[in-house]
Design an enzyme around this catalytic site. Structure first.
Site: not given
Length: 259
Positions: A68, A166, A170
Site C-alpha cells: 500500500v 506505531y 495511529k
C-alpha cells in the site's frame, strides 16, 4: 444531500490488510452484507489462505498482493477494480504493522531505528493517505462515499504494548481522518476512524501469553475484544444509516479508554 435512490448502487468496497485478523472479518461482514469486496495483503500466501477461508464466488471478491506504500501498485489495483465492478464507494484502511522486540513488548524510543520508523509511518499513515487521495475524486463526482480508517488505542492513550512509531502513526491517522472529514463532508462522503483496544486474533497471540494477560487486567469489561465486534462497527459506518457521522473516532476498547 444524498440521493436515496443511489444508495443501493454503492456496493463496491476496498479493504487493505484484508487477509487476516480484523481486516478479514471486515471483508467477511461486507460480503455477508452483499458488497463486492476487493482486498489486499502483503503476501500471496495470505491472499490465497483468506480466499480459501471465505470460499466466496469470484464475482463477489477480488484479492491481490499489494504494497500500500507503492503508489504505482495501488493505482494499478484500483484501475483493475474499476474496470471490473465500477467505482469504489467504501474504503477501509486497515493495513498496519507494529514491530515488537523479541519478547513481544514495545520497543523503546532509543531502540527504534530510522528505517523502522519510516516503514511504520509509510504503511500505517502514508498508505491510507495515498488511497484516500486516489479515491476521493470519484466519490466526489458521485456524491457518495464512506472512508473508514482503522486506528488503535495506542493512538488515543499512553501506549503500553506498541512502540513509538506505531503510536505516532495511529495518532496521525486520527488527525488525517478529521482533516479529510472536513474536506469531504460537503460532497456526501463520511470519514471516520475505528480505534480498537486489545482484540485477539492470530496477530496478537493466545490469551495466555504474558502480554495478553497484562492487557486483560486493564480492560474494565474483563475480556478481550473480537474481530467480529470491530467488523460490526465498520459495517455500520459503511452503511447509508451512518451519513450524519463524520470526523469521529469510535473507541472499541472494553472501557480501557473513554473520551
Amino acid at each position: 444531500m444524498l440521493i436515496p435512490g443511489k444508495l443501493s448502487e454503492e456496493r463496491v468496497a476496498l479493504v487493505t490488510g484484508g487477509a487476516r485478523g480484523i481486516g478479514l472479518e471486515i471483508v467477511r461482514r461486507f460480503l455477508a452484507d452483499g458488497y463486492q469486496v476487493a482486498f489486499v495483503a502483503t503476501t500471496a500466501e495470505h491472499v490465497e489462505r483468506a480466499l480459501d477461508i471465505l470460499g466466496c464466488p469470484d464475482d463477489r471478491v477480488h484479492a491481490e498482493r499489494i504494497d500500500v506504500t507503492r503508489h504505482n501498485e495501488v493505482d494499478g489495483f484500483v484501475d483493475r477494480i474499476r474496470a471490473r465492478w465500477g467505482e469504489i464507494a467504501i474504503l477501509v484502511n486497515n493495513a498496519g504493522i507494529s514491530p515488537k522486540r523479541v519478547d513481544q513488548n514495545a520497543p523503546w524510543l532509543s531502540q527504534t531505528s530510522l528505517e523502522e520508523w519510516a516503514r511504520v509511518i509509510d504503511v500505517n499513515l502514508t498508505g491510507p493517505f495515498i488511497l484516500m487521495r486516489l479515491l476521493a475524486p470519484a466519490m466526489i463526482a458521485k456524491g457518495y462515499g464512506r472512508i473508514i480508517n482503522v486506528g488503535s488505542l495506542a493512538g488515543r492513550a499512553m501506549p503500553i504494548i506498541a512502540g513509538p512509531h506505531y503510536a505516532a502513526s495511529k495518532a496521525g491517522l486520527v488527525g488525517l481522518t478529521r482533516a479529510a472529514a472536513r474536506d469531504l463532508a460537503p460532497h456526501g462522503i463520511t470519514v471516520n476512524c475505528i480505534a480498537p483496544g486489545r482484540v485477539l486474533s492470530d496477530l496478537t497471540g493466545p490469551p495466555e501469553a504474558a502480554v495478553n494477560r497484562s492487557a486483560l487486567s486493564r480492560i474494565p469489561v474483563g475480556r478481550f475484544g473480537t474481530a467480529e465486534e470491530v467488523a460490526h462497527v465498520a459495517a455500520f459506518l459503511a452503511s447509508p444509516m451512518a451519513g450524519f457521522i463524520t470526523g469521529a473516532t469510535i473507541d472499541i476498547t472494553g472501557g480501557e479508554f473513554a473520551a
